[in-house]
Design an enzyme around this catalytic site. Structure first.
Site, mmCIF file in Angstrom:
data_model
loop_
_atom_site.group_PDB
_atom_site.id
_atom_site.type_symbol
_atom_site.label_atom_id
_atom_site.label_comp_id
_atom_site.label_asym_id
_atom_site.label_seq_id
_atom_site.Cartn_x
_atom_site.Cartn_y
_atom_site.Cartn_z
ATOM 1 N N ASP A 13 0.806 -0.642 0.427
ATOM 2 C CA ASP A 13 0.199 -0.320 0.004
ATOM 3 C C ASP A 13 1.041 1.373 -0.048
ATOM 4 O O ASP A 13 1.801 1.524 0.829
ATOM 5 C CB ASP A 13 -0.859 -0.514 0.811
ATOM 6 C CG ASP A 13 -2.206 1.060 1.250
ATOM 7 O OD1 ASP A 13 -2.016 1.003 0.562
ATOM 8 O OD2 ASP A 13 -2.915 0.493 2.367
ATOM 9 N N ASP A 14 0.721 1.573 -0.820
ATOM 10 C CA ASP A 14 1.814 3.417 -1.221
ATOM 11 C C ASP A 14 2.827 2.998 -1.620
ATOM 12 O O ASP A 14 3.631 4.018 -0.927
ATOM 13 C CB ASP A 14 1.569 4.371 0.079
ATOM 14 C CG ASP A 14 -0.191 4.088 -0.106
ATOM 15 O OD1 ASP A 14 -1.186 4.236 -0.438
ATOM 16 O OD2 ASP A 14 -0.794 5.631 1.215
ATOM 17 N N CYS A 53 -6.839 3.971 -3.216
ATOM 18 C CA CYS A 53 -6.654 2.493 -3.114
ATOM 19 C C CYS A 53 -7.927 1.828 -3.288
ATOM 20 O O CYS A 53 -7.826 0.817 -4.152
ATOM 21 C CB CYS A 53 -6.444 2.425 -1.191
ATOM 22 S SG CYS A 53 -5.359 3.294 -0.549
ATOM 23 N N ARG A 57 -7.847 -0.961 -5.966
ATOM 24 C CA ARG A 57 -7.976 -2.442 -5.748
ATOM 25 C C ARG A 57 -9.182 -3.843 -6.406
ATOM 26 O O ARG A 57 -8.966 -4.336 -7.099
ATOM 27 C CB ARG A 57 -8.566 -2.529 -4.499
ATOM 28 C CG ARG A 57 -6.932 -2.836 -3.864
ATOM 29 C CD ARG A 57 -7.333 -1.533 -1.839
ATOM 30 N NE ARG A 57 -5.719 -1.166 -1.189
ATOM 31 C CZ ARG A 57 -5.241 -2.285 -0.870
ATOM 32 N NH1 ARG A 57 -4.387 -2.986 -0.738
ATOM 33 N NH2 ARG A 57 -3.868 -1.508 -0.674
ATOM 34 N N LYS A 112 -5.218 -5.868 3.386
ATOM 35 C CA LYS A 112 -5.738 -4.522 3.696
ATOM 36 C C LYS A 112 -7.420 -4.430 1.936
ATOM 37 O O LYS A 112 -6.437 -5.185 1.653
ATOM 38 C CB LYS A 112 -5.181 -2.999 3.145
ATOM 39 C CG LYS A 112 -6.306 -1.975 2.656
ATOM 40 C CD LYS A 112 -4.914 -0.453 2.061
ATOM 41 C CE LYS A 112 -5.686 0.600 2.093
ATOM 42 N NZ LYS A 112 -5.344 1.554 2.526
ATOM 43 N N HIS A 114 -10.035 -2.542 2.208
ATOM 44 C CA HIS A 114 -11.060 -1.769 0.945
ATOM 45 C C HIS A 114 -12.004 -1.498 0.575
ATOM 46 O O HIS A 114 -11.705 -0.659 -0.845
ATOM 47 C CB HIS A 114 -9.690 -0.786 0.890
ATOM 48 C CG HIS A 114 -10.186 0.776 1.224
ATOM 49 N ND1 HIS A 114 -8.797 1.295 1.328
ATOM 50 C CD2 HIS A 114 -11.342 1.147 1.623
ATOM 51 C CE1 HIS A 114 -9.708 2.451 1.368
ATOM 52 N NE2 HIS A 114 -10.692 2.936 2.222
ATOM 53 N N SER A 137 -8.519 1.523 5.173
ATOM 54 C CA SER A 137 -6.842 1.815 5.790
ATOM 55 C C SER A 137 -6.626 1.762 7.014
ATOM 56 O O SER A 137 -7.746 2.424 7.829
ATOM 57 C CB SER A 137 -7.273 3.630 5.440
ATOM 58 O OG SER A 137 -6.971 3.308 3.242
ATOM 59 N N HIS A 216 1.669 2.225 3.705
ATOM 60 C CA HIS A 216 0.428 3.030 4.227
ATOM 61 C C HIS A 216 0.838 3.658 5.839
ATOM 62 O O HIS A 216 0.903 2.886 6.585
ATOM 63 C CB HIS A 216 -0.634 2.418 3.498
ATOM 64 C CG HIS A 216 -1.703 3.647 4.219
ATOM 65 N ND1 HIS A 216 -1.696 4.648 5.233
ATOM 66 C CD2 HIS A 216 -2.411 3.868 3.199
ATOM 67 C CE1 HIS A 216 -3.432 5.608 4.599
ATOM 68 N NE2 HIS A 216 -2.957 4.836 3.679
ATOM 69 N N ASP A 268 -0.361 -0.495 -5.208
ATOM 70 C CA ASP A 268 -1.507 -0.054 -5.119
ATOM 71 C C ASP A 268 -2.028 1.485 -5.499
ATOM 72 O O ASP A 268 -2.746 1.837 -6.277
ATOM 73 C CB ASP A 268 -2.932 -0.514 -3.991
ATOM 74 C CG ASP A 268 -2.489 0.605 -3.167
ATOM 75 O OD1 ASP A 268 -1.393 2.018 -2.223
ATOM 76 O OD2 ASP A 268 -3.287 1.190 -2.340
ATOM 77 N N ASN A 269 -0.440 1.700 -5.261
ATOM 78 C CA ASN A 269 -0.759 3.148 -6.266
ATOM 79 C C ASN A 269 0.732 3.855 -5.523
ATOM 80 O O ASN A 269 1.815 3.770 -4.747
ATOM 81 C CB ASN A 269 -2.034 3.847 -5.710
ATOM 82 C CG ASN A 269 -1.931 4.224 -4.335
ATOM 83 O OD1 ASN A 269 -3.101 4.326 -2.998
ATOM 84 N ND2 ASN A 269 -0.830 4.865 -3.600
ATOM 85 N N LYS A 289 0.927 10.136 -4.689
ATOM 86 C CA LYS A 289 -0.176 9.144 -4.907
ATOM 87 C C LYS A 289 -1.259 10.284 -4.714
ATOM 88 O O LYS A 289 -0.960 11.667 -4.725
ATOM 89 C CB LYS A 289 -0.491 9.151 -3.418
ATOM 90 C CG LYS A 289 -2.288 8.497 -3.117
ATOM 91 C CD LYS A 289 -1.849 7.781 -1.138
ATOM 92 C CE LYS A 289 -3.172 7.722 -1.324
ATOM 93 N NZ LYS A 289 -3.047 6.748 0.550
#
Ligand code: MG
Length: 466
Positions: A13-14, A53, A57, A112, A114, A137, A216, A268-269, A289
């Site tokens: 994540d991130d 996010c 996803r 995660k 989401h 998150s 994240h 994811d980003n 992001k």
């Protein structure tokens, strides 16, 4: 092709493009990921389906841009799902886990989610036999609920699990609240290994979707990784994720199923630059992001399958949207033919010498196409975040960048190439016309709640009145 290979998808994540050693990180040691990149394929032009996010996803697990499932937010509204959200990934969507059921795969989601925290949207309602993780998150539910002013200080104070009242769930039940985030990465890893062992012992092919909450913010590591890196709290978190990857590969080798397992690692980003020293890095790519600049959506990607994936660096285009069609190809499952897929099967590139079959990418922000890349060229029609300050800006004149000579998107060449701009604009219009209107799932929340709360609150608050 081997019958029913196992699939391990590690989704962080991130994490920015340049947060792994082999992708250019100067601060974190990632020997396990580096080894996978060397023994497998390292993709240098691989993209997340969105720059935040929830839509990312949704795209990953359905092979379709989130705008098709109603999982992309509206401008000046929620950009992701929140603990008060009433929506989620609709049952009518087919997830990777549901696809693989055709061939008797057993699937687990860890980490995660989401894509909706209500029972009908949880992984156990979307083709996964089990779930263990935080349903949204890890920075949500600060004291006082989501009306609490968003305070960056909370993230830089000494880590305290009480600050974020997030639940750790097992299937549909809450196990722990607030989740002890210090041990999340470690516990996800233990659960992942247990799931792989149980599936193997049961003689079933498995799909493991391991979606780490880290890196994240807020950043948490187990004690063993506290202060180990040369990159502060962020570097420590990356080194623990790398450790986790090493444990999973070791378990596959122990069971002697590494040569029948595809392992994919991606993010994811891009990096959440707002988080300052607690954010990652996109290296030479612009911004991060929340934006449709390269830094927001170009992410590290590694494919590993000893004896199958041809070891090399691939510079052709790829997207996390392509994973579902690729998994369909290698598992011998068939995608539903009643809907449009935005992904393509990357198998010819993974297993042979072919160039990537993908040549075009659409950069969605909210429900709109902000940019299009075809081959080396990328045109921007709207921008968000980085450009000229805050908020959404629709450009009077599109900007064009040559990503081969200018990967940092610094030198606008639109004036010299009106024909290319026109071609990319036409592609965007055709793509946009292929999307059918659907219920916007992010707009479903209790009456009276404010619209403009989302992960990018610092920007959003300033732009609410625009
Ligand atoms: Mg993210």
């Amino acid at each position: 092709m081997t019958t029913s290979p196992n699939i391990v998808l590690i989704f962080v994540d991130d994490m920015g493009y340049a947060d792994i050693g082999s992708f250019g990180s100067p601060i974190a040691r990632t020997p396990n990921l580096d080894r996978l990149a060397l023994e497998g394929q390292k993709w240098t032009s691989f993209y997340a389906p969105a720059s935040v996010c929830t839509p990312s996803r949704a795209g990953l697990l359905t092979g379709r841009y989130a705008v098709r499932s109603g999982m992309a937010g509206l401008v000046h509204a929620r950009h992701v799902l929140f603990p008060t959200s009433l929506g989620g990934l609709p049952q009518s969507e087919v997830t990777i886990a549901e696809l693989l059921q055709q061939k008797g795969y057993v699937s687990a989601a860890l980490g995660k989610w989401h894509l909706g925290h209500l029972p009908e949207f949880l992984p156990t309602s979307q083709g996964f036999e089990s779930y263990y993780g935080i349903p949204y998150s890890n920075d949500m539910n600060m004291p006082g609920g989501n009306e609490t002013p968003w305070a960056l200080e909370n993230f830089f104070a000494p880590p305290d699990i009480e600050t974020w009242d997030v639940p750790l769930m097992q299937d549909e039940e809450i196990l722990e609240r607030p989740a002890n985030q210090f041990t999340l990465s470690k516990r996800y890893t233990e659960h992942a290994i247990q799931f792989m062992k149980e599936s193997h012992e049961a003689g079933k092919p498995f799909f493991l979707y391991l979606a780490h909450n880290m890196p994240h913010t807020p950043l948490f590591t187990s004690e063993a990784f506290d202060g180990v890196s040369a990159g502060g709290a962020y570097g420590d978190v990356i080194e623990e994720i790398d450790w986790s990857v090493g444990e999973i590969i070791a378990a596959l080798k122990d069971m002697d199923i590494d040569d029948n397992t595809l392992v994919v690692f991606t993010s994811d980003n891009g990096p959440w630059l707002t988080m300052k020293t607690h954010s990652g890095s996109a290296g030479r790519f612009r911004d991060g992001k929340g934006t449709t600049w390269e830094g927001g959506m170009r992410v590290p990607a590694i494919f590993w399958w000893p004896g199958k994936v041809q070891p090399r660096t691939v510079t052709g285009l790829g997207s996390a949207l392509d994973l579902m069609p690729t998994f369909a190809g290698i598992s011998g499952t068939v995608l539903p033919d009643d809907r449009i897929y935005d992904g393509v099967d990357l198998s010819p590139t993974l297993f042979a010498d072919s160039d990537s079959p993908r040549d075009t990418l659409y950069f969605y922000r909210f429900t709109d196409i902000f940019a299009v890349r075809k081959g080396r060229y990328k045109a921007h029609f709207s921008v968000y975040g980085a450009f000229g300050g805050d908020g959404r800006t629709d450009l009077n004149e599109p900007e064009l960048y040559d990503l081969e000579s200018d990967p940092g998107e610094q030198y606008n060449i639109a004036a010299e190439h009106p024909d290319i701009v026109a071609e990319l604009k036409a592609l965007a219009e055709t793509q946009a016309a292929s999307v059918k209107p659907v219920v916007n799932q992010l707009e479903l929340y209790p009456e009276g709640q404010k619209r403009g709360e989302d992960e990018t609150r610092p920007w959003n608050e300033k732009t609410e009145d625009e």
